[in-house]
Design a protein around this motif. Structure first.
Motif, PDB file in Angstrom:
ATOM      1  N   GLN A  42     -11.723   3.891  -0.022  1.00  0.00           N
ATOM      2  CA  GLN A  42     -11.532   4.409  -1.379  1.00  0.00           C
ATOM      3  C   GLN A  42     -12.836   4.993  -1.894  1.00  0.00           C
ATOM      4  OE1 GLN A  42      -8.531   4.415  -3.380  1.00  0.00           O
ATOM      5  NE2 GLN A  42      -9.839   5.872  -4.455  1.00  0.00           N
ATOM      6  N   GLY A  43     -13.949   4.332  -1.555  1.00  0.00           N
ATOM      7  CA  GLY A  43     -15.254   4.842  -1.973  1.00  0.00           C
ATOM      8  C   GLY A  43     -15.559   6.209  -1.376  1.00  0.00           C
ATOM      9  N   VAL A  44     -15.237   6.391  -0.096  1.00  0.00           N
ATOM     10  CA  VAL A  44     -15.432   7.702   0.541  1.00  0.00           C
ATOM     11  C   VAL A  44     -14.581   8.748  -0.167  1.00  0.00           C
ATOM     12  CG1 VAL A  44     -15.141   9.035   2.670  1.00  0.00           C
ATOM     13  CG2 VAL A  44     -16.041   6.699   2.776  1.00  0.00           C
TER      14      VAL A  44
ATOM     15  N   SER B 259      -8.063  14.866 -16.282  1.00  0.00           N
ATOM     16  CA  SER B 259      -7.836  13.924 -15.189  1.00  0.00           C
ATOM     17  C   SER B 259      -7.762  14.646 -13.846  1.00  0.00           C
ATOM     18  CB  SER B 259      -6.535  13.158 -15.416  1.00  0.00           C
ATOM     19  OG  SER B 259      -6.201  12.376 -14.289  1.00  0.00           O
ATOM     20  N   ILE B 260      -8.477  14.105 -12.850  1.00  0.00           N
ATOM     21  CA  ILE B 260      -8.350  14.599 -11.479  1.00  0.00           C
ATOM     22  C   ILE B 260      -7.820  13.482 -10.572  1.00  0.00           C
ATOM     23  CG2 ILE B 260     -10.076  16.420 -11.698  1.00  0.00           C
ATOM     24  CD1 ILE B 260     -12.079  14.574 -10.262  1.00  0.00           C
ATOM     25  N   ALA B 261      -7.106  12.519 -11.190  1.00  0.00           N
ATOM     26  CA  ALA B 261      -6.620  11.362 -10.444  1.00  0.00           C
ATOM     27  C   ALA B 261      -5.637  11.756  -9.344  1.00  0.00           C
ATOM     28  CB  ALA B 261      -5.959  10.368 -11.392  1.00  0.00           C
ATOM     29  N   TRP B 262      -4.884  12.821  -9.568  1.00  0.00           N
ATOM     30  CA  TRP B 262      -3.880  13.192  -8.572  1.00  0.00           C
ATOM     31  C   TRP B 262      -4.513  13.928  -7.400  1.00  0.00           C
ATOM     32  CZ3 TRP B 262      -0.053  10.207  -9.444  1.00  0.00           C
ATOM     33  CH2 TRP B 262       0.154   9.766 -10.757  1.00  0.00           C
ATOM     34  N   GLN B 263      -5.536  14.719  -7.661  1.00  0.00           N
ATOM     35  CA  GLN B 263      -6.299  15.299  -6.557  1.00  0.00           C
ATOM     36  C   GLN B 263      -7.034  14.196  -5.798  1.00  0.00           C
ATOM     37  OE1 GLN B 263     -10.178  17.440  -7.044  1.00  0.00           O
ATOM     38  NE2 GLN B 263      -9.006  19.215  -6.336  1.00  0.00           N
ATOM     39  N   GLN B 264      -7.546  13.229  -6.535  1.00  0.00           N
ATOM     40  CA  GLN B 264      -8.212  12.073  -5.941  1.00  0.00           C
ATOM     41  C   GLN B 264      -7.268  11.353  -4.984  1.00  0.00           C
ATOM     42  OE1 GLN B 264      -9.412   9.417  -9.051  1.00  0.00           O
ATOM     43  NE2 GLN B 264     -10.272   7.880  -7.701  1.00  0.00           N
ATOM     44  N   ALA B 265      -6.010  11.169  -5.395  1.00  0.00           N
ATOM     45  CA  ALA B 265      -5.026  10.522  -4.527  1.00  0.00           C
ATOM     46  C   ALA B 265      -4.767  11.352  -3.279  1.00  0.00           C
ATOM     47  CB  ALA B 265      -3.727  10.296  -5.297  1.00  0.00           C
ATOM     48  N   GLU B 266      -4.669  12.657  -3.439  1.00  0.00           N
ATOM     49  CA  GLU B 266      -4.449  13.533  -2.278  1.00  0.00           C
ATOM     50  C   GLU B 266      -5.623  13.482  -1.324  1.00  0.00           C
ATOM     51  OE1 GLU B 266      -3.327  18.221  -1.304  1.00  0.00           O
ATOM     52  OE2 GLU B 266      -3.508  17.534  -3.373  1.00  0.00           O
ATOM     53  N   MET B 267      -6.823  13.298  -1.871  1.00  0.00           N
ATOM     54  CA  MET B 267      -8.026  13.226  -1.046  1.00  0.00           C
ATOM     55  C   MET B 267      -8.044  11.980  -0.162  1.00  0.00           C
ATOM     56  SD  MET B 267     -10.942  14.985  -0.555  1.00  0.00           S
ATOM     57  CE  MET B 267     -11.444  15.871  -2.046  1.00  0.00           C
ATOM     58  N   LYS B 268      -7.176  11.004  -0.446  1.00  0.00           N
ATOM     59  CA  LYS B 268      -7.076   9.828   0.417  1.00  0.00           C
ATOM     60  C   LYS B 268      -6.744  10.228   1.849  1.00  0.00           C
ATOM     61  CE  LYS B 268      -6.488   5.847  -0.707  1.00  0.00           C
ATOM     62  NZ  LYS B 268      -7.329   4.625  -0.723  1.00  0.00           N
ATOM     63  N   LEU B 269      -5.897  11.245   2.010  1.00  0.00           N
ATOM     64  CA  LEU B 269      -5.522  11.683   3.357  1.00  0.00           C
ATOM     65  C   LEU B 269      -6.723  12.199   4.117  1.00  0.00           C
ATOM     66  CD1 LEU B 269      -3.693  12.530   5.689  1.00  0.00           C
ATOM     67  CD2 LEU B 269      -3.139  14.605   4.398  1.00  0.00           C
ATOM     68  N   THR B 270      -7.441  13.139   3.533  1.00  0.00           N
ATOM     69  CA  THR B 270      -8.507  13.773   4.303  1.00  0.00           C
ATOM     70  C   THR B 270      -9.720  12.863   4.458  1.00  0.00           C
ATOM     71  OG1 THR B 270      -9.291  14.947   2.321  1.00  0.00           O
ATOM     72  CG2 THR B 270      -7.723  16.084   3.746  1.00  0.00           C
ATOM     73  N   SER B 271      -9.927  11.938   3.533  1.00  0.00           N
ATOM     74  CA  SER B 271     -11.005  10.964   3.730  1.00  0.00           C
ATOM     75  C   SER B 271     -10.622  10.006   4.856  1.00  0.00           C
ATOM     76  CB  SER B 271     -11.308  10.211   2.438  1.00  0.00           C
ATOM     77  OG  SER B 271     -10.182   9.511   1.959  1.00  0.00           O
TER      78      SER B 271
ATOM     79  N   SER C 237       0.851  -1.192   0.000  1.00  0.00           N
ATOM     80  CA  SER C 237       0.000   0.000   0.000  1.00  0.00           C
ATOM     81  C   SER C 237       0.885   1.239   0.000  1.00  0.00           C
ATOM     82  CB  SER C 237      -0.906   0.024   1.226  1.00  0.00           C
ATOM     83  OG  SER C 237      -1.648   1.225   1.287  1.00  0.00           O
ATOM     84  N   THR C 238       0.584   2.173  -0.861  1.00  0.00           N
ATOM     85  CA  THR C 238       1.255   3.474  -0.858  1.00  0.00           C
ATOM     86  C   THR C 238       0.319   4.538  -0.311  1.00  0.00           C
ATOM     87  OG1 THR C 238       2.661   2.910  -2.742  1.00  0.00           O
ATOM     88  CG2 THR C 238       2.365   5.253  -2.273  1.00  0.00           C
ATOM     89  N   ARG C 239      -0.797   4.779  -1.011  1.00  0.00           N
ATOM     90  CA  ARG C 239      -1.715   5.858  -0.671  1.00  0.00           C
ATOM     91  C   ARG C 239      -2.471   5.590   0.630  1.00  0.00           C
ATOM     92  NH1 ARG C 239      -0.361   5.847  -5.629  1.00  0.00           N
ATOM     93  NH2 ARG C 239      -0.818   3.622  -5.560  1.00  0.00           N
ATOM     94  N   THR C 240      -3.059   4.413   0.756  1.00  0.00           N
ATOM     95  CA  THR C 240      -3.910   4.152   1.918  1.00  0.00           C
ATOM     96  C   THR C 240      -3.095   4.094   3.202  1.00  0.00           C
ATOM     97  OG1 THR C 240      -5.430   2.915   0.498  1.00  0.00           O
ATOM     98  CG2 THR C 240      -5.659   2.616   2.866  1.00  0.00           C
ATOM     99  N   ARG C 241      -1.964   3.406   3.165  1.00  0.00           N
ATOM    100  CA  ARG C 241      -1.153   3.312   4.382  1.00  0.00           C
ATOM    101  C   ARG C 241      -0.604   4.675   4.784  1.00  0.00           C
ATOM    102  NH1 ARG C 241       3.450  -1.236   5.864  1.00  0.00           N
ATOM    103  NH2 ARG C 241       4.006  -0.368   7.894  1.00  0.00           N
ATOM    104  N   THR C 242      -0.101   5.429   3.825  1.00  0.00           N
ATOM    105  CA  THR C 242       0.435   6.755   4.134  1.00  0.00           C
ATOM    106  C   THR C 242      -0.679   7.681   4.622  1.00  0.00           C
ATOM    107  OG1 THR C 242       2.123   6.457   2.427  1.00  0.00           O
ATOM    108  CG2 THR C 242       1.747   8.704   3.219  1.00  0.00           C
ATOM    109  N   ALA C 243      -1.846   7.585   4.000  1.00  0.00           N
ATOM    110  CA  ALA C 243      -2.968   8.442   4.386  1.00  0.00           C
ATOM    111  C   ALA C 243      -3.385   8.187   5.828  1.00  0.00           C
ATOM    112  CB  ALA C 243      -4.139   8.217   3.445  1.00  0.00           C
ATOM    113  N   PHE C 244      -3.530   6.925   6.211  1.00  0.00           N
ATOM    114  CA  PHE C 244      -3.982   6.624   7.568  1.00  0.00           C
ATOM    115  C   PHE C 244      -2.891   6.892   8.603  1.00  0.00           C
ATOM    116  CE2 PHE C 244      -7.638   4.477   5.675  1.00  0.00           C
ATOM    117  CZ  PHE C 244      -8.635   4.869   6.569  1.00  0.00           C
ATOM    118  N   THR C 245      -1.642   6.606   8.265  1.00  0.00           N
ATOM    119  CA  THR C 245      -0.562   6.906   9.209  1.00  0.00           C
ATOM    120  C   THR C 245      -0.469   8.410   9.435  1.00  0.00           C
ATOM    121  OG1 THR C 245       0.664   4.973   8.403  1.00  0.00           O
ATOM    122  CG2 THR C 245       1.877   6.592   9.701  1.00  0.00           C
ATOM    123  N   SER C 246      -0.442   9.158   8.347  1.00  0.00           N
ATOM    124  CA  SER C 246      -0.385  10.614   8.446  1.00  0.00           C
ATOM    125  C   SER C 246      -1.635  11.168   9.121  1.00  0.00           C
ATOM    126  CB  SER C 246      -0.237  11.214   7.046  1.00  0.00           C
ATOM    127  OG  SER C 246      -0.241  12.619   7.086  1.00  0.00           O
ATOM    128  N   GLY C 247      -2.790  10.585   8.798  1.00  0.00           N
ATOM    129  CA  GLY C 247      -4.044  11.052   9.381  1.00  0.00           C
ATOM    130  C   GLY C 247      -4.090  10.870  10.889  1.00  0.00           C
TER     131      GLY C 247
END
Length: 318
Positions: free
Chosen positions: A136-138, A287-299, A54-64
């Motif tokens: 991811q759905g959120v 494409s808004i895929a990169w904003q979508q990836a950044e939104m992983k943190l705040t979700s 995991s890159t995005r999800t693990r980093t998002a939850f750890t940082s969150g």
């Protein structure tokens, strides 16, 4: 409503419409201002179990966890005694006596997380199981809300495998009034029929629709979002050696995307340029895929705030 002690997020199908919409709105609010909270996880210990990459999800939850004032306790795929045969139930009892919540991406089924949560009276967040990727759905719905200002009546076209991201989208979008979602999947690689049926019934009750097709000639004429994921889902292997040929018609390049000139492109990442999507589309202006990836943190922050601190997601903080 579940009690704070047992509240968790295992599947979007178990949320009410108000809970999901609140989490989505809160994700957007935190995206606009990551400091719009009073560190509601202070003095809380949050376990982070990632048995798969995991890159995005693990980093998002750890940082969150850290941003919200908590302390992460991390586990890799072989760190717990489940690797030596301890039962899920016994592991849940131990973790529940020491942690305030657990965020888990495991190699087992969703029922394992449910058993762990029940045995330990431990709030558990599903950070991706084979059946569904609810956080991811959120994130996806929050990204759409940011882009369009409202989700009511949104039309989404998903292309590719009916995987755990697709299941989360089906459950999530079915809560949105008058939303329309089409899943275009290769024959034999569609969504779980039970997921599709449940989502379709929920959507119909909200004035919307959920359907699945297997032919790219049978796609809606007008959509707001064209969405894809990589064809090789994390941790899975396809038995058919020629599976890529069956997926090839679902490749999204500029010519394909031109069928919907006003549509926005989304991708949950990681991407394999040249397979599910061309680089020109993924990195292009639509494409808004990169904003979508950044939104992983705040979700992730919105989910943690609700699950661990017990804050209602619609509550605004300043």
């Amino acid at each position: 409503m579940m009690s704070i002690e047992t509240r968790g997020l295992l599947t979007l199908s178990e949320l009410t419409r108000e809970e999901l919409q609140g989490l989505v709105a809160r994700s957007r609010e935190l995206f606009l201002d990551r400091t719009a909270h009073d560190r509601p996880l202070r003095n809380k210990l949050i376990g982070l179990l990632f048995a798969k990459t995991s890159t995005r999800t693990r980093t998002a939850f750890t940082s969150g966890v850290v941003r919200l004032g908590g302390f992460p306790v991390t586990y890799g795929p072989n760190d717990l005694q489940t690797a030596t045969g301890e039962s899920i139930k016994d592991t849940g009892r131990i973790l529940g006596s020491m942690l305030d919540a657990l965020v888990a991406r495991t190699s087992g089924p969703l029922d394992d997380l449910r058993e762990m949560a029940g045995a330990g009276r431990l709030p558990v967040v599903n950070a991706m199981a084979a059946e569904e990727h609810p956080t991811q759905g959120v994130c996806d719905l929050a990204t759409m809300l940011m882009r369009f200002g409202s989700l009511e009546g949104i039309s989404v076209l998903y292309l590719g495998e009916g995987n755990n991201t697709a299941s989360a989208l089906a459950h999530g979008l079915s809560h949105i009034p008058r939303s329309r979602v089409t899943f275009a999947t290769p024959s034999g690689y569609g969504l779980d029929p039970q997921v599709l049926d449940a989502a379709a019934k929920r959507a119909a009750a909200a004035g919307g629709s959920v359907r699945e097709v297997h032919d790219t000639d049978d796609l809606p004429a007008d959509v707001d979002v064209v969405y894809t994921t990589r064809w090789q889902t994390t941790g899975t292997v396809k038995a058919d050696p020629d599976w890529r040929e069956r997926f090839r018609p679902f490749h999204i390049d500029e010519r394909f995307l031109a069928r919907w000139p006003d549509a926005t492109f989304m991708h949950d990442l990681p991407a394999h340029r040249g397979e599910e999507v061309s680089g020109a589309v993924l990195d292009g202006p639509r494409s808004i895929a990169w904003q979508q990836a950044e939104m992983k943190l705040t979700s992730a922050m919105a989910v943690l705030e609700w699950v661990v601190a017990g804050d209602e997601p619609a509550t605004k903080r300043s």
